[in-house]
Motif scaffolding. Structure first.
Motif, short mmCIF file in Angstrom:
data_model
loop_
_atom_site.label_atom_id
_atom_site.label_comp_id
_atom_site.label_asym_id
_atom_site.label_seq_id
_atom_site.Cartn_x
_atom_site.Cartn_y
_atom_site.Cartn_z
N LEU A 1 -1.07 5.50 -7.44
CA LEU A 1 -2.38 4.83 -7.56
C LEU A 1 -3.16 5.23 -8.81
O LEU A 1 -3.78 4.38 -9.45
CB LEU A 1 -3.22 5.10 -6.31
CG LEU A 1 -3.00 4.16 -5.12
CD1 LEU A 1 -3.94 4.54 -3.99
CD2 LEU A 1 -3.23 2.70 -5.51
N PRO A 2 -3.16 6.51 -9.20
CA PRO A 2 -3.96 6.85 -10.39
C PRO A 2 -3.55 6.06 -11.62
O PRO A 2 -4.40 5.62 -12.40
CB PRO A 2 -3.66 8.35 -10.58
CG PRO A 2 -3.27 8.83 -9.24
CD PRO A 2 -2.58 7.68 -8.57
N SER B 1 -4.35 2.22 -11.13
CA SER B 1 -5.77 1.87 -10.99
C SER B 1 -6.60 2.61 -12.04
O SER B 1 -7.38 3.50 -11.70
CB SER B 1 -6.29 2.24 -9.60
OG SER B 1 -5.34 1.97 -8.62
N GLY C 1 -9.48 3.81 -14.15
CA GLY C 1 -10.91 3.69 -13.88
C GLY C 1 -11.21 3.65 -12.40
O GLY C 1 -12.36 3.51 -12.01
N GLY C 2 -10.19 3.74 -11.56
CA GLY C 2 -10.41 3.80 -10.13
C GLY C 2 -10.29 2.46 -9.42
O GLY C 2 -9.99 2.41 -8.25
N TRP C 3 -10.56 1.36 -10.13
CA TRP C 3 -10.50 0.05 -9.46
C TRP C 3 -9.08 -0.44 -9.40
O TRP C 3 -8.34 -0.38 -10.39
CB TRP C 3 -11.40 -0.96 -10.17
CG TRP C 3 -12.82 -0.56 -10.04
CD1 TRP C 3 -13.59 0.05 -10.98
CD2 TRP C 3 -13.65 -0.67 -8.87
NE1 TRP C 3 -14.84 0.32 -10.48
CE2 TRP C 3 -14.91 -0.11 -9.19
CE3 TRP C 3 -13.44 -1.18 -7.59
CZ2 TRP C 3 -15.96 -0.05 -8.27
CZ3 TRP C 3 -14.48 -1.13 -6.67
CH2 TRP C 3 -15.72 -0.57 -7.02
N ARG C 4 -8.68 -0.91 -8.22
CA ARG C 4 -7.30 -1.33 -8.03
C ARG C 4 -7.08 -2.72 -8.60
O ARG C 4 -8.00 -3.51 -8.78
CB ARG C 4 -6.95 -1.30 -6.54
CG ARG C 4 -6.86 0.12 -6.01
CD ARG C 4 -6.55 0.16 -4.53
NE ARG C 4 -5.77 -1.00 -4.14
CZ ARG C 4 -6.17 -1.91 -3.27
NH1 ARG C 4 -7.32 -1.77 -2.67
NH2 ARG C 4 -5.42 -2.95 -3.00
N GLU D 1 -0.31 -4.51 -8.37
CA GLU D 1 0.36 -3.79 -7.28
C GLU D 1 1.42 -4.66 -6.63
O GLU D 1 2.53 -4.22 -6.33
CB GLU D 1 -0.66 -3.34 -6.22
CG GLU D 1 -1.55 -2.21 -6.70
CD GLU D 1 -2.58 -1.82 -5.65
OE1 GLU D 1 -2.54 -2.36 -4.53
OE2 GLU D 1 -3.43 -0.97 -5.97
N LEU E 1 1.24 4.00 -3.19
CA LEU E 1 0.36 5.11 -2.82
C LEU E 1 0.44 6.30 -3.77
O LEU E 1 -0.58 6.86 -4.17
CB LEU E 1 0.67 5.56 -1.38
CG LEU E 1 -0.23 6.65 -0.82
CD1 LEU E 1 -1.67 6.19 -0.79
CD2 LEU E 1 0.22 7.04 0.58
N ALA E 2 1.66 6.70 -4.13
CA ALA E 2 1.80 7.91 -4.95
C ALA E 2 1.50 7.63 -6.42
O ALA E 2 1.37 8.57 -7.21
CB ALA E 2 3.22 8.47 -4.81
N PRO F 1 -4.89 -5.60 -7.40
CA PRO F 1 -3.97 -6.10 -6.37
C PRO F 1 -2.81 -6.90 -6.95
O PRO F 1 -1.68 -6.80 -6.48
CB PRO F 1 -4.87 -6.95 -5.48
CG PRO F 1 -6.23 -6.38 -5.66
CD PRO F 1 -6.29 -5.92 -7.09
N ALA G 1 0.83 -1.21 0.00
CA ALA G 1 0.00 0.00 0.00
C ALA G 1 0.86 1.25 0.00
O ALA G 1 0.55 2.23 -0.68
CB ALA G 1 -0.93 -0.01 1.21
#
Lengths: 340, 508
Positions: B370-371, B374, B376-379, B384, B367-368, B381, B363
């Motif tokens: 993420l856009p 992800s 469309g917003g959905w991560r 990552e 973090l920096a 995993p 995480a």
């Protein structure tokens, strides 16, 4: 384990200790204890009847829906005291529109959801944008929404008894959407309200565990400055959390109205505290950055079943309240993270 | 002041012998001997991390667990708290003041030992006594004003008055002028002269050469936790003082490859940053090329960290001047915009501003970014985890699991997680503020090696480190800041510890 690693997790040596270190297993234990209590004090077998469980879940559902929203806010490091009043505001509005104005639920439901989200969003903007403490901002919204609910309803319960201009009452039928929400499915074994609760829990879980927004909410609750410097849109993320909490309070408000077949402007008083208690008993700490919906689900069941078991054994309400207080303290003491 | 005898007659007020202090396995002070006499100003000098603060915290009862003996007025003592130290006549005025902002000046002066009458606080007596005390000090302060309404200088003077109200004989000041303007500094210096004349011993910590030259009767120099020596100020001219502070062998422990600078990456012109109405960075111009490490030297309060914060947009738009990244104007509009343009800023406090401690390695690492990770917003995993695993391998990150909370990692591994977070954003310019602070030697070497690899791949790095040998060994060029202004620019060949430190102290 690697020598470089230290801290609470590596201290849990035995498998049992590791299990105990996991907040989910501790929350599960609390629920198991409550259920065991039910098996012992089963009130002449009442605890083993399916209807008892259906009713326990039905009664816990409204609180559970509120607790889902509360979990979002608490993970972000805040608190939302307004949910009980928003519930009342929406219950009144929903009843007015559905019973008195005979609006179609296709219009009434989205409007009520938007009203709840707006209330939450305003409180969120006050705390995130204007840096008013969450406690104060949502306290103000709690008082305001209660007043608005009383204004809209004229201080009266909005029921199927519609007052005529001449002072007499007409009784209108309960709207279909109310009857639907309060109905049972699966051969009378499950209430629709419970299904709505599970849907809300699933949705918030999905957002928290699988969406960028949820991850950023955890980051803000864990360390707001680090999150900001990592490019997280702090204000927007927090406002959305409060708006979501308001939205879920609206869902709870509609469920409450349907169950009571009326919109009571006095409804939901103190519900925010029950919702907070559920979140805390589940093991999500008020300090933010940790926890989750799964824990809140367990907390809802624990509180819901405890209430039910005490009520089928005819324990007076005064005693129930005192017991709940004791349980909250006990849960928080076991959930407390030990220092490394 | 230098006209008076350097060491006043009489026995010392305070005698420290063989003082040592360890934090876990790290020794920060070793066998320090020091005498403090009445009627003198003793300057405590040394680089950041030399042990000055630790020493005065022992004297002031903040650290109670130390080796050696502490004698005050001829008696061996061991103050167990700042309150006990105060009772023994030692007052320490820290940079973070210990006043209660919402109480009045008089209430603060008598806080903890109020003047009472029949068990109740005697406000009138306190006000009168405070008034007398301030008059004696020549301070024109309203005793009824709340401390939060005072200027920083007035607060500092209140703190000194509070110390004197407790009959402090030894007064320690830790960089008291770092937040003061020129007239306020004069006022403080006047008060110090007054204290000295009344026979108090003043211990003064500063990084500013001009203050040392102006105030010091004697100078005590610490280096790497050891006592280098104490001498009358007249015997320690600036050049010699700097030499005492630095004099250290530079081993081959810093493997910096020969740099091959590419095109210009970041150019900053006439750049200023304001904090609290003050220009903490004033008109700085510099440039850094691809593949280059530019060292930014400066002592505490030099504005080096503020320069980074300003460029990164952490202070919002309270900046002036212009900056270009790869020839494009750099838009300063908050961290997100900075990250998107290819800036990364490793702050100097990983726990406060770098990491989200309750979150996992994955995480934190993502973090920096993420856009981008992800859409469309959905991560995702799985994705990552894959990118984190790759970075963990590159950085030799040692964690039992990537799902482990970073709180459970050692300092070195935590720092690697912060680095991983910034590398994941694929920066073009890396702003590193104290990247090796508080980590062990092994992890340091790994980070040095990483900096070599990164510059070989064309990254431009701006580096702040308070360890001078590290700065000299890693930097291809060095710019030195003094009070927010550029005071020197040195090539790798030109840079010596003496030159850098002299420029940082404002004597170049």
């Amino acid at each position: 384990m690697n020598a470089e690693v230290r801290g609470p997790k590596s201290e849990a040596r035995s498998p049992l200790g590791r299990l105990w270190a996991n907040p989910a297993s501790r929350a599960l234990l609390a629920l198991a204890l409550v259920l065991a209590l039910g098996c012992v004090f089963h009130a002449d077998g009442a605890f083993f009847k399916p209807g008892t469980h259906r009713d326990a879940l039905r009664q816990a559902s409204v609180f559970g829906i509120l607790a889902c929203g509360m979990t979002l806010v608490i993970i972000s490091g805040g608190i939302d005291l307004a949910v009980g009043s928003v519930l009342a505001l929406v219950a009144v509005t929903f009843s007015l529109l559905s019973i008195h104005r005979a609006w179609s639920p296709v219009l009434a439901v989205p409007l009520c959801l938007a009203l709840g989200a707006l209330c939450g969003g305003v409180a969120g903007s006050l705390t995130a944008g204007f840096r008013i403490q969450p406690f104060i901002a949502t306290l103000a919204m709690m008082v305001f929404a209660r007043g608005l609910a009383k204004t809209i309803s004229g201080g009266m319960k909005v029921s199927t008894a519609v007052k005529n201009p001449d002072g007499s009452y007409d009784y209108v039928p309960v709207p279909g959407v109310f009857r639907f929400i309060d109905s049972r499915i699966l051969g009378d074994n499950l209430t629709v309200v419970t299904v709505i609760f599970v849907g809300c829990a699933l949705l918030t879980w999905l957002l928290l565990a699988r969406h960028r927004w949820g991850r950023e909410l955890y980051a803000i609750g864990g360390n707001e400055e680090a999150a900001r410097l990592s490019g997280v849109p702090v204000v927007r993320t927090k406002v959305l959390a409060y708006a979501a909490s308001g939205l879920l309070a609206a869902v709870a408000g509609m469920c409450q109205a349907a169950q009571e077949q009326q919109g009571d402007p006095e409804a939901g008083a103190g519900y925010e505290l029950t919702a907070i208690a559920i979140v805390v008993i589940g093991g999500t700490p008020l300090t933010g950055g940790r926890g989750g919906i799964g824990l809140t689900l367990l907390g809802t069941l624990t509180i819901g079943y405890l209430e039910k078991i005490l009520s089928i054994n005819a324990v007076p309400e005064a005693t129930r309240l005192m017991l709940t207080g004791v349980i909250i303290v006990a849960a928080v003491l076991t959930q407390r993270r030990r220092r490394s | 002041m230098a006209a008076l005898p350097a060491v006043p007659p009489g026995p010392p007020l305070v005698r420290l012998r063989g003082i040592g202090k360890r934090f876990g396995p790290v020794t920060v002070l070793r066998g320090v001997d020091l005498d403090i006499y009445g009627g003198e100003v003793l300057v405590l000098a040394g680089e950041n991390g030399a042990g000055k603060s630790t020493l005065i915290k022992i004297l002031g009862g903040v650290y109670t667990d130390f080796d050696g003996t502490l004698e005050i007025a001829g008696r061996v003592v061991r103050p167990r708290s700042p309150l006990e130290a105060a009772a023994l006549g030692v007052a320490i005025i820290f940079q973070e003041l210990s006043l209660v902002p919402t109480l009045s000046v008089a209430d603060n002066i008598f806080l903890g030992r109020p003047l009472t009458r029949r068990g109740f606080v005697d406000t009138a007596a306190q006000r009168a006594a405070a008034r007398r005390l301030l008059d004696q000090l020549g301070l024109d302060l309203d005793v009824d004003r709340r401390v939060e309404d005072l200027s920083l200088a007035e607060q500092q003077l209140t703190e000194i008055a509070k110390a004197l109200a407790r009959d402090a004989r030894v007064i320690v000041m830790d960089e008291p002028t770092s937040a003061l303007n020129a007239p306020e500094v004069e006022k403080l210096f006047g008060l110090i002269a007054d204290l000295r004349a009344r026979g108090c011993g003043v211990v003064y910590i500063t990084h500013k050469m001009e203050e040392i030259e102006r105030l010091a009767d004697r100078i005590c120099v610490l280096r790497d936790g050891e006592h280098v020596g104490t001498a009358p100020a007249a015997e320690l001219p600036p050049a010699r003082l700097v030499n005492w502070m630095v004099g250290r062998e530079l081993g081959e422990q810093f493997p910096r490859h020969a740099a091959r600078p590419g095109p210009e990456r970041l150019r900053v012109e006439n750049f200023s940053v304001w904090r609290g109405g003050r220009a903490v960075v004033a008109g700085v111009s510099l440039c850094v090329h691809a593949g280059e490490i530019l060292g930014v030297a400066g002592l505490q309060g030099s504005g080096a960290s503020d320069l980074f914060a300003g460029l990164f947009g952490a202070y919002g738009r309270a900046v002036g001047g212009r900056a270009w990244l790869d020839g494009q104007p750099l838009e300063i509009a908050g961290p997100r915009r900075a990250i998107d343009q290819g800036l990364a800023w490793l702050t100097n406090d990983r726990k406060a501003t770098g990491l989200v401690l309750p979150l996992s390695v994955i995480a934190n690492t993502t973090l920096a970014d993420l856009p981008r990770l992800s859409p469309g917003g959905w991560r995702h995993p799985g994705r990552e985890q894959a990118v984190t695993r790759e970075l963990a391998a590159t950085l030799a990150l040692r964690a039992a699991s990537l799902d482990l909370e970073v709180e459970a990692l050692s300092g070195g591994n935590q720092q690697k997680v912060v680095l991983a977070k910034w590398l994941q954003t694929r920066p073009r310019v890396l702003l590193l503020d104290e990247p090796t602070r508080g980590i062990d030697v092994g992890a340091k070497r790994e980070i040095y090696q990483l900096l070599n690899d990164l510059t070989a791949r064309g990254l431009a790095i701006l580096l702040i480190t308070s360890e001078l040998p590290e700065l000299l060994a890693l930097s291809d060029r060095i710019v030195v800041l003094h009070r927010g202004r550029l005071s020197a620019e040195l090539t790798r060949g030109e840079a010596t510890p003496e030159k850098v430190l002299a420029a940082a102290m404002g004597t170049a």
